[in-house]
Design a protein around this motif. Sequence first.
Motif, PDB file in Angstrom:
ATOM      1  N   GLY A   1       0.784  -1.217   0.000  1.00 29.94           N
ATOM      2  CA  GLY A   1       0.000   0.000   0.000  1.00 29.94           C
ATOM      3  C   GLY A   1       0.820   1.273   0.000  1.00 29.94           C
ATOM      4  N   ARG A   2       2.153   1.149  -0.019  1.00 35.03           N
ATOM      5  CA  ARG A   2       3.029   2.323   0.024  1.00 35.03           C
ATOM      6  C   ARG A   2       3.621   2.571  -1.353  1.00 35.03           C
ATOM      7  N   ASP A   3       3.578   3.805  -1.821  1.00 41.11           N
ATOM      8  CA  ASP A   3       4.139   4.163  -3.120  1.00 41.11           C
ATOM      9  C   ASP A   3       5.663   4.195  -2.992  1.00 41.11           C
ATOM     10  N   VAL A   4       6.324   3.235  -3.691  1.00 42.89           N
ATOM     11  CA  VAL A   4       7.788   3.163  -3.631  1.00 42.89           C
ATOM     12  C   VAL A   4       8.421   3.531  -4.966  1.00 42.89           C
ATOM     13  N   THR A   5       7.632   4.104  -5.867  1.00 40.80           N
ATOM     14  CA  THR A   5       8.078   4.336  -7.246  1.00 40.80           C
ATOM     15  C   THR A   5       9.429   5.037  -7.322  1.00 40.80           C
ATOM     16  N   HIS A   6       9.626   6.041  -6.468  1.00 40.53           N
ATOM     17  CA  HIS A   6      10.850   6.843  -6.563  1.00 40.53           C
ATOM     18  C   HIS A   6      11.769   6.659  -5.349  1.00 40.53           C
ATOM     19  N   LEU A   7      11.510   5.604  -4.568  1.00 41.77           N
ATOM     20  CA  LEU A   7      12.389   5.334  -3.437  1.00 41.77           C
ATOM     21  C   LEU A   7      13.649   4.601  -3.890  1.00 41.77           C
ATOM     22  N   ALA A   8      14.721   4.785  -3.145  1.00 42.29           N
ATOM     23  CA  ALA A   8      15.959   4.047  -3.421  1.00 42.29           C
ATOM     24  C   ALA A   8      15.732   2.565  -3.144  1.00 42.29           C
ATOM     25  N   PRO A   9      16.509   1.676  -3.780  1.00 38.38           N
ATOM     26  CA  PRO A   9      16.321   0.231  -3.578  1.00 38.38           C
ATOM     27  C   PRO A   9      16.322  -0.167  -2.101  1.00 38.38           C
ATOM     28  N   GLY A  10      17.227   0.394  -1.300  1.00 34.55           N
ATOM     29  CA  GLY A  10      17.336   0.015   0.092  1.00 34.55           C
ATOM     30  C   GLY A  10      16.167   0.457   0.953  1.00 34.55           C
ATOM     31  N   ALA A  11      15.351   1.379   0.434  1.00 35.33           N
ATOM     32  CA  ALA A  11      14.227   1.895   1.206  1.00 35.33           C
ATOM     33  C   ALA A  11      12.917   1.178   0.873  1.00 35.33           C
ATOM     34  N   ARG A  12      12.968   0.188   0.022  1.00 41.52           N
ATOM     35  CA  ARG A  12      11.734  -0.476  -0.420  1.00 41.52           C
ATOM     36  C   ARG A  12      11.395  -1.715   0.399  1.00 41.52           C
ATOM     37  N   ASP A  13      12.304  -2.162   1.230  1.00 39.76           N
ATOM     38  CA  ASP A  13      12.099  -3.363   2.049  1.00 39.76           C
ATOM     39  C   ASP A  13      11.820  -4.583   1.176  1.00 39.76           C
ATOM     40  N   ILE A  14      12.604  -4.694   0.101  1.00 37.09           N
ATOM     41  CA  ILE A  14      12.510  -5.816  -0.843  1.00 37.09           C
ATOM     42  C   ILE A  14      13.907  -6.413  -0.981  1.00 37.09           C
ATOM     43  N   ALA A  15      13.990  -7.732  -1.005  1.00 41.14           N
ATOM     44  CA  ALA A  15      15.283  -8.403  -1.187  1.00 41.14           C
ATOM     45  C   ALA A  15      15.320  -9.058  -2.561  1.00 41.14           C
ATOM     46  N   MET A  16      16.456  -8.931  -3.242  1.00 37.32           N
ATOM     47  CA  MET A  16      16.582  -9.475  -4.597  1.00 37.32           C
ATOM     48  C   MET A  16      17.733 -10.470  -4.663  1.00 37.32           C
ATOM     49  N   VAL A  17      17.482 -11.593  -5.331  1.00 37.65           N
ATOM     50  CA  VAL A  17      18.499 -12.613  -5.566  1.00 37.65           C
ATOM     51  C   VAL A  17      18.775 -12.643  -7.058  1.00 37.65           C
ATOM     52  N   PHE A  18      20.040 -12.462  -7.422  1.00 40.19           N
ATOM     53  CA  PHE A  18      20.409 -12.328  -8.821  1.00 40.19           C
ATOM     54  C   PHE A  18      20.845 -13.662  -9.423  1.00 40.19           C
ATOM     55  N   GLN A  19      20.981 -13.632 -10.746  1.00 40.50           N
ATOM     56  CA  GLN A  19      21.453 -14.811 -11.486  1.00 40.50           C
ATOM     57  C   GLN A  19      22.864 -15.182 -11.044  1.00 40.50           C
ATOM     58  N   HIS A  20      23.710 -14.180 -10.817  1.00 40.96           N
ATOM     59  CA  HIS A  20      25.086 -14.418 -10.362  1.00 40.96           C
ATOM     60  C   HIS A  20      25.127 -14.240  -8.848  1.00 40.96           C
ATOM     61  N   TYR A  21      25.859 -15.101  -8.152  1.00 43.62           N
ATOM     62  CA  TYR A  21      25.814 -15.139  -6.698  1.00 43.62           C
ATOM     63  C   TYR A  21      26.337 -13.854  -6.063  1.00 43.62           C
ATOM     64  N   ALA A  22      27.402 -13.280  -6.639  1.00 51.11           N
ATOM     65  CA  ALA A  22      27.999 -12.029  -6.137  1.00 51.11           C
ATOM     66  C   ALA A  22      28.324 -12.116  -4.648  1.00 51.11           C
ATOM     67  N   LEU A  23      28.901 -13.237  -4.228  1.00 48.76           N
ATOM     68  CA  LEU A  23      29.327 -13.384  -2.834  1.00 48.76           C
ATOM     69  C   LEU A  23      30.705 -12.762  -2.648  1.00 48.76           C
ATOM     70  N   TYR A  24      30.985 -12.316  -1.420  1.00 54.86           N
ATOM     71  CA  TYR A  24      32.318 -11.795  -1.112  1.00 54.86           C
ATOM     72  C   TYR A  24      33.269 -12.977  -0.929  1.00 54.86           C
ATOM     73  N   PRO A  25      34.274 -13.134  -1.785  1.00 52.58           N
ATOM     74  CA  PRO A  25      35.112 -14.349  -1.753  1.00 52.58           C
ATOM     75  C   PRO A  25      35.969 -14.472  -0.504  1.00 52.58           C
ATOM     76  N   HIS A  26      36.309 -13.338   0.140  1.00 53.23           N
ATOM     77  CA  HIS A  26      37.187 -13.389   1.316  1.00 53.23           C
ATOM     78  C   HIS A  26      36.414 -13.594   2.609  1.00 53.23           C
ATOM     79  N   MET A  27      35.078 -13.628   2.516  1.00 50.39           N
ATOM     80  CA  MET A  27      34.250 -13.778   3.712  1.00 50.39           C
ATOM     81  C   MET A  27      33.701 -15.191   3.820  1.00 50.39           C
TER      82      MET A  27
END
Length: 368
Positions: free
Chosen positions: A64-90
């Motif tokens: 119910g909240r308009d997130v059209t122009h919010l930054a990605p981090g402010a949308r409370d949405i998590a995204m999983v990408f095709q590439h894992y993009a893990l930190y290799p040293h962690m």
Amino acid sequence: MTGINLRGIDKRYGSVDVINNFELQVDPGEFLVFLGPSGCGKSTLMRMIAGLEEVSAGEIHVAGRDVTHLAPGARDIAMVFQHYALYPHMTVYDNMAFGLRNVGVPRDEIDRRVQEAARMLELVQLLERKPVEMSGGQRQRVAIGRAVVKEPLAFLFDEPLSNLDAALRGRTRIELARLHQRLKTTMIFVTHDQVEAMTLATRIVVMNAGRIEQLGRPMEIYHRPATRFVAGFIGSPAMNFLDVDRIEAPNGFVAVRLPDGTTVQTSVPAAGLPTQSKLTLGVRPEALSIGAAEESDVLVGNAEVVERLGDQTFAHIALRNGELVIVQAGADSTISVGDLVGVRLDHSAVHLFDQSGIAYHAQARSVA
């Protein structure tokens, strides 16, 4: 739980319209799959929901909240990408905890979330390993775990299984289904793989050229495709298509004639079908059966290819007019390449398509 509402979404790159006036309501807690060929706009839509792409017009609402122009981090949405993009040293633990530390989540709460996600995804024994010490499937589970610990309002998955081999894809697909059952959180999944869509989705959005071709439950779309595009995209092997001429039928149902003169009586009601004479007959491989070639009520052809897959057999039959149809035969079928066979149709399971590609069905089928 939360729903996502897309209202009149447009996306343009210069003078090129990629998405035009796209409308969609994603119900709270459902697993919605965007399915379509490369370039149809499904990943662009996903990225706009996530905030990684700006919309050219329209609005995106989450809970119910308009997130059209919010930054990605402010949308409370998590995204999983095709590439894992893990930190290799962690380690796995630190990869999953990193985002929470950055936003100041207390240490005890971080540990609770990471341990809970690790148990859910069977990663407890891997928490001290680094990405290089794990398989592709394990790394993808870590990437999913990194999203889970955020406890978001919704999850977005952008073809997360495409880099895995066939066996790992199957196992990870089941893990995602179980994850959805446990979390009961809204999930949107992008794929071009119909098996992933059919097995995971609550509903499927079949996309073509930036628009919705059909929206519905998996078996509804399979049994009653809205268009020839959907009928050809859903199903493996794909639906057989034969160009036919409509002929008069006195019983209220449509009859058609194949190019070789064979007449096929269908169970598609004549009422509501366009009067145009040129149509396309569609029939899935399992709605065809192989019989003796001398029977008068069958199509006749020669087996050109026979695929034996263990639990089922597919025979590619070249008809007398040169057209090819695929028939699902019994697992123990004795058909061989070169055999002359007859092909019977289940008249209650055929489809007709007009010249614009709109589908007309034999009858309503019970779908689950």
